[in-house]
Design a protein around this motif. Structure first.
Motif, PDB file in Angstrom:
ATOM      1  N   ALA A 319      -0.749  13.513  -2.965  1.00 34.04           N
ATOM      2  CA  ALA A 319      -1.180  12.457  -3.402  1.00 34.04           C
ATOM      3  C   ALA A 319      -1.377  13.269  -5.407  1.00 34.04           C
ATOM      4  O   ALA A 319      -1.983  14.587  -5.379  1.00 34.04           O
ATOM      5  CB  ALA A 319      -2.543  11.908  -3.239  1.00 34.04           C
ATOM      6  N   GLY A 357       2.614  12.082  -5.287  1.00 36.73           N
ATOM      7  CA  GLY A 357       2.614  10.684  -4.540  1.00 36.73           C
ATOM      8  C   GLY A 357       2.889  10.167  -3.924  1.00 36.73           C
ATOM      9  O   GLY A 357       3.273   8.991  -3.583  1.00 36.73           O
ATOM     10  N   PHE A 426       1.727   1.631  -4.158  1.00 34.24           N
ATOM     11  CA  PHE A 426       2.023   2.003  -5.401  1.00 34.24           C
ATOM     12  C   PHE A 426       1.623   2.653  -6.097  1.00 34.24           C
ATOM     13  O   PHE A 426       1.097   4.336  -6.554  1.00 34.24           O
ATOM     14  CB  PHE A 426       3.587   2.433  -5.395  1.00 34.24           C
ATOM     15  CG  PHE A 426       4.102   2.705  -3.637  1.00 34.24           C
ATOM     16  CD1 PHE A 426       4.980   3.622  -3.626  1.00 34.24           C
ATOM     17  CD2 PHE A 426       4.042   1.271  -3.046  1.00 34.24           C
ATOM     18  CE1 PHE A 426       5.122   3.619  -1.738  1.00 34.24           C
ATOM     19  CE2 PHE A 426       5.435   1.323  -1.880  1.00 34.24           C
ATOM     20  CZ  PHE A 426       6.095   2.425  -1.062  1.00 34.24           C
ATOM     21  N   TYR A 429      -1.698   3.919  -5.053  1.00 34.86           N
ATOM     22  CA  TYR A 429      -1.473   4.807  -4.543  1.00 34.86           C
ATOM     23  C   TYR A 429      -2.533   4.857  -2.999  1.00 34.86           C
ATOM     24  O   TYR A 429      -3.605   4.941  -2.392  1.00 34.86           O
ATOM     25  CB  TYR A 429      -2.328   6.492  -5.245  1.00 34.86           C
ATOM     26  CG  TYR A 429      -2.486   6.843  -3.931  1.00 34.86           C
ATOM     27  CD1 TYR A 429      -0.765   7.482  -3.417  1.00 34.86           C
ATOM     28  CD2 TYR A 429      -3.390   7.789  -2.786  1.00 34.86           C
ATOM     29  CE1 TYR A 429      -0.321   8.818  -3.124  1.00 34.86           C
ATOM     30  CE2 TYR A 429      -2.236   9.361  -1.936  1.00 34.86           C
ATOM     31  CZ  TYR A 429      -1.490   8.870  -1.531  1.00 34.86           C
ATOM     32  OH  TYR A 429      -0.705  10.342  -0.811  1.00 34.86           O
ATOM     33  N   LEU A 431      -2.434   4.428   0.440  1.00 28.50           N
ATOM     34  CA  LEU A 431      -2.009   4.753   1.930  1.00 28.50           C
ATOM     35  C   LEU A 431      -0.874   4.325   2.163  1.00 28.50           C
ATOM     36  O   LEU A 431       0.328   4.121   2.988  1.00 28.50           O
ATOM     37  CB  LEU A 431      -2.202   6.372   1.833  1.00 28.50           C
ATOM     38  CG  LEU A 431      -1.985   7.734   2.587  1.00 28.50           C
ATOM     39  CD1 LEU A 431      -0.702   7.448   1.816  1.00 28.50           C
ATOM     40  CD2 LEU A 431      -2.340   8.583   3.022  1.00 28.50           C
ATOM     41  N   ASP A 509       6.708  12.551 -10.758  1.00 32.46           N
ATOM     42  CA  ASP A 509       5.805  11.535 -10.577  1.00 32.46           C
ATOM     43  C   ASP A 509       7.049  11.145  -8.738  1.00 32.46           C
ATOM     44  O   ASP A 509       8.397  10.652  -9.402  1.00 32.46           O
ATOM     45  CB  ASP A 509       6.335  10.277 -11.090  1.00 32.46           C
ATOM     46  CG  ASP A 509       6.244   9.015 -10.763  1.00 32.46           C
ATOM     47  OD1 ASP A 509       5.740   8.940  -9.622  1.00 32.46           O
ATOM     48  OD2 ASP A 509       5.858   7.944 -11.059  1.00 32.46           O
TER      49      ASP A 509
END
Length: 574
Positions: A319, A357, A426, A429, A431, A509
């Motif tokens: 992340a 990410g 996304f 974030y 998951l 990214d």
């Protein structure tokens, strides 16, 4: 041979002869045969068919006169080449999948970028371009045993070279060294594949579609699934130790070697007379096959634009918002998965060249994810005629069938690009949602792509049957490797340079990079479907179950005649 061919051919007439047999029979050459004297009044072929039928019905009785059990048929002289070559090929396939994961995951831990890892695989794919051409000639000249042993030996040599990968090398030195080692692995794959794809024909009579042929075709279709097993084994073993992973894979290849040396006839698959020459191979007269080859290039690029390098890098990347000087640590366990505790006492990306990410999973999970995709792909490909095109009345398939499924192939990658670009899952974030999207879309793509690949496998032999396969085969069998090469290099460029750079501790990214790769895959799928339109194969039309989407050519002619007759009647009435 692809397992789909036997099922497709049952509805389309006699099966065309594979590439290797057309090459060695140029100039009226023949494959050498070594018939075994019959030991029963029942012909050998019939006895083997009965044995296979008994095995399929769970009947392994050996007390019937004139009947053989399945094991007796499998160990017979006629099936010995199939058993030895197929076993060697399937063991090799496991190591072929494993070597990709071993190199990729080891390079990731050494902080190589996606583009640098893509470069490592360039000669592997280029070797496939040229070895696909040379393998047929080598087999025709020296036999399948020769190409099989050379292929297995080169695979051992390639793994052996990986032992020499030193930690103190510069990136340039390591890239050159590993790229060369992968070149030998690419040559090994295509030399070994020659035997695996031709042995079924050697043990099957040309004049009939036997139960035995269908059985061995189905077994051969498991090759892709075993490659998926290799992906998982490679990632699981390297999680323990890099050198352990290499040693285990070398042992698998060594296990197959003695059987190939002592159990095969040296003349198996050799040509008695004239072989094809290079000019005949590159003759481009078969336009349908050439258009199909170009479409296949973009079809395989549509997968490798995101699958081979970007996807495992994304799965490993941590992340972005848990990396940097604000996140203090004393050991690696204090950081998020995929990050390490740097010398300054704060968390940083294990590989900033891999971006941030992503899901940040362990290497064994990466292998399970990719391996699961390949296993699913292999199984769907094997059963496409029975479960998909057959029930939809699209068997045997034609150009319209491929156009339809080629357009459907655009959907999953397009959806994934949209979701990764604008979805809050996304952006914020989340998951669990990210993982769900990736799994669902990639499973859907695996199914659709397998159907497309299965249709292509039939179309190539169908179109080539109208002419000598060797006439246009150079372009077609180069297209697979060229498509993978374009996709692999393109994916490394897109993943490495698309997306905002968050600094030296985090990298670029990864979400934007992978999204760009999915978009490239979508465009490539669309190009493949568009190119297929150029194929001249309009006779059969297209159905989807009970619906007729494109009428057959004879139906269209009838409609035109009816319209003309109706117009004539109106004219007479007036």
């Amino acid at each position: 041979p692809n397992p789909n061919k036997a099922s497709f051919e049952s509805a389309s007439g006699p099966k065309p002869r594979p590439l290797f047999f057309e090459i060695v029979e140029m100039g009226k050459g023949n494959i050498e045969e070594h018939p075994e004297p019959e030991t029963s009044d029942v012909p050998e072929t019939e006895r083997e068919e009965d044995a296979v039928a008994d095995a399929a019905n769970g009947d392994d009785r050996q007390d019937r006169p004139g009947k053989e059990s399945f094991m007796q048929a499998a160990t017979s002289q006629a099936l010995r080449p199939f058993v030895i070559i197929s076993s060697s090929y399937l063991l090799f396939t496991i190591t072929d999948g494993a070597i990709r994961m071993i190199v990729l995951l080891h390079a990731y831990n050494k902080a190589f970028s996606a583009l640098e890892v893509s470069i490592m695989f360039t000669l592997y794919e280029l070797a496939g371009v040229f070895t696909n051409l040379a393998a047929g000639f080598l087999g025709a000249r020296w036999g399948i045993q020769f190409t099989l042993i050379i292929g297995l030996s080169l695979q051992i040599f390639s793994y052996g070279l990986l032992y020499g990968w030193q930690d103190d090398w510069t990136k340039e030195q390591a890239i050159i060294y590993v790229t060369i080692s992968q070149m030998f692995a690419g040559i090994a794959k295509d030399l070994t594949k020659l035997g695996g794809k031709t042995v079924t024909k050697l043990v099957t009579p040309d004049e009939q579609e036997t139960k035995l042929f269908k059985l061995v075709s189905l077994i051969t279709g498991w090759k892709n699934s075993l490659k998926g097993v290799g992906y998982f084994l490679g990632s699981a073993l390297i999680q323990v130790d890099y050198f352990l992973a290499i040693g285990c894979m070398m042992a698998l290849v060594l296990f197959a070697m003695p059987w190939a040396i002592v159990g095969l006839d040296r003349s198996l698959g050799t040509a008695k007379k004239k072989n094809a020459n290079w000019r005949e191979v590159f003759n481009m007269d078969n336009k349908n096959l050439n258009w199909l080859s170009l479409a296949r290039l973009f079809l395989f690029a549509s997968r490798d634009f995101w699958f081979e390098v970007p996807l495992p890098f994304f799965l490993r990347s941590p992340a972005c918002d848990e990396i940097g000087e604000d996140f203090l640590c004393s050991v690696d366990d204090d950081c998020t998965t995929g990050a390490i505790c740097g010398a300054g006492g704060f968390c940083k990306n294990l590989n900033s060249g891999g971006g941030c990410g992503g899901l940040g999973v362990e290497r064994v999970v990466v292998g399970a994810f990719l391996g699961g995709y390949i296993i699913l792909y292999g199984q769907v490909q094997s059963w496409t005629p029975q479960l998909v095109t057959g029930p939809l009345n699209q068997t045997p398939p034609n150009k319209y069938t491929e156009i339809l499924w080629g357009l459907i192939n655009c959907i999953p990658t397009l959806v994934m690009w949209i979701v990764m670009t604008w979805s809050t899952a996304f952006e914020d974030y989340k998951l669990p949602q990210m993982t769900t999207w990736l799994v669902c879309v990639i499973v859907f793509f695996a199914i659709i792509f397998a159907i497309n690949s299965s249709i292509h496998s039939f179309l190539v032999v169908n179109y080539a049957s109208k002419d000598k396969v060797a006439v246009s085969v150079g372009f077609y069998y180069m297209s697979n490797a060229m498509g993978r090469l374009v996709g692999t290099i393109g994916s490394g460029l897109l993943y490495s340079y698309i997306g905002e750079d968050f600094g030296e501790y985090a990298g670029t990214d990864a979400v934007a990079g992978l999204a760009a790769c999915f978009l490239a895959g979508t465009i490539s799928s669309l190009l493949a479907a568009t190119i297929t339109v150029m194929i001249n194969d309009n006779k059969a039309g297209l159905k989807c179950g009970c619906l007729t989407i494109v009428p057959a050519a004879e139906d269209q002619d009838t409609l035109k005649e009816d319209d003309a007759a109706e117009a004539s009647n109106k004219t007479e009435t007036l």
